[in-house]
Design a protein around this motif. Structure first.
Motif: not given
Ligand code: FES
Ligand code: CO
Length: 339
Positions: A158-160, A188-196
């Motif tokens: 999903s992030f690839d 963040n405390g629950q995972g991460f945010h990735a933007e592109t």
């Protein structure tokens, strides 16, 4: 990592079944290797019990609901949502039922049109879906289906950004552009945010989906990992159309997940019919399913075990998912269990 061997995941909520599927009676589900039965109680609230009658072990999911209670289909013992036997038809009305007659019950609640279950007291909240029922947004229940893979494989996919030109070459991938765009990642405390921002093929048949008329369009992707096994992908097209997907990769056992996928859109049925959106994402998810089912579901979480899997730059989000899962295991005093 063998998810069924890591008890920490038992202490998290998992989306297990659309509430609509429970309207016509109890249904079985397997969560982290445990056979459970789901049913609706007298208030229409979902309940989850171990799928095993305490009399002669019949699967309770073979039974039926009776005034919001669950009746075993073998000899008719009746269970309440706490798992307690409250009626034995073979007894007279004056005969007391022993207090220990019962089967284990699990935490179960309704949210976002689904029944959610935690096998032990949950230590985190259900992921937020702010667009659900919000004005200006429509909700489409896209997929509820079994895949022969693991949550880690589905999450890293999903992030690839490196697989679009290959796996999705027949849909939105741009075959001539295999070099991936780079993600900006904030933990963040629950995972991460990735933007592109990526370029995506936008043939005529996709133009109502994107609201864009050009053969190639840009997708502003705001992608978020939500521990342990969920993600949110907010795609914004230059048209202003937003296509927000939530996935829960619910672990059935060590080789299977249940894909639960919600779609939220800020346009209308007249702009783009729901069925067209379902067909579009079905075609793309088929492509992912096909390749993911060819991978080893026992994904290595501890990549310090060198030489087991090799990586490249664009694997950074997947490596971070692994690192955060390792931290979760460590905090629970667990090590990674693998084959
Ligand atoms: Fe369920 Fe006998 S096995 S009532
Ligand atoms: Co894909």
């Amino acid at each position: 990592m063998l998810v069924t061997q890591q008890p920490v995941f038992r202490r998290h909520w998992h989306a297990v079944m659309p509430l609509a599927d429970l309207q016509d009676g109890p249904k079985p589900f397997t969560l982290l290797g445990e056979n459970i039965v789901l049913f609706l109680d007298e208030h229409g609230e979902p309940a989850a019990l171990k799928d095993r009658c305490c009399h002669r072990t019949a699967k309770l999911s073979k039974g039926w609901c009776k005034n919001g209670k669950l009746q075993c289909g073998y000899h008719g013992w009746v269970y309440n949502r706490s798992g307690r036997v409250i009626e034995i038809p073979q007894y007279g009305a004056d005969r007391e039922i022993p207090k220990d007659y019962g089967t284990p019950a699990y935490a179960c609640t309704a949210r976002y049109g689904y029944a959610w279950v935690a096998l032990e007291t949950p230590e985190a909240d259900i992921p937020e879906m702010p667009e659900f029922g919000a004005p200006g947004w429509r909700t489409i229940f896209q997929f509820y289906e079994t895949w022969n893979t693991s949550p880690v494989r589905a999450l890293e996919n999903s992030f690839d950004n490196s697989h679009f030109s290959f796996v999705h070459r027949a849909t939105f991938g741009v075959a001539a552009q295999p070099k991936p765009s780079k993600y900006d990642i904030v933990e963040n405390g629950q995972g991460f945010h990735a933007e592109t921002v990526i370029d995506a093929a936008n043939p005529a048949r996709f133009q109502r989906i994107s609201g864009v008329k050009d053969p190639i369009t840009q997708r502003h992707m705001r992608n978020a990992y939500m521990q342990p096994f969920s993600r949110r992908l907010d795609i914004e097209y230059p048209s202003g159309v937003r296509h927000v997907i939530i996935n829960c990769f619910t672990p059935i056992d060590d080789g299977r997940i249940q894909l639960c996928q919600w779609l939220f859109r800020n346009d209308t049925e007249a702009d783009c019919p729901a069925q067209m959106l379902i067909d579009f994402d079905a075609e793309i998810t088929r492509e992912d399913k096909e390749i993911l089912e060819s991978t080893d579901p026992d994904a290595v979480v501890d990549l310090r075990r060198r030489g087991v899997e090799f990586s490249m730059d664009s694997d950074r989000p997947g490596i971070l998912i692994r690192r955060q899962l390792m931290a979760m295991l460590a905090a629970a005093g667990e090590g990674e269990v693998h084959r």
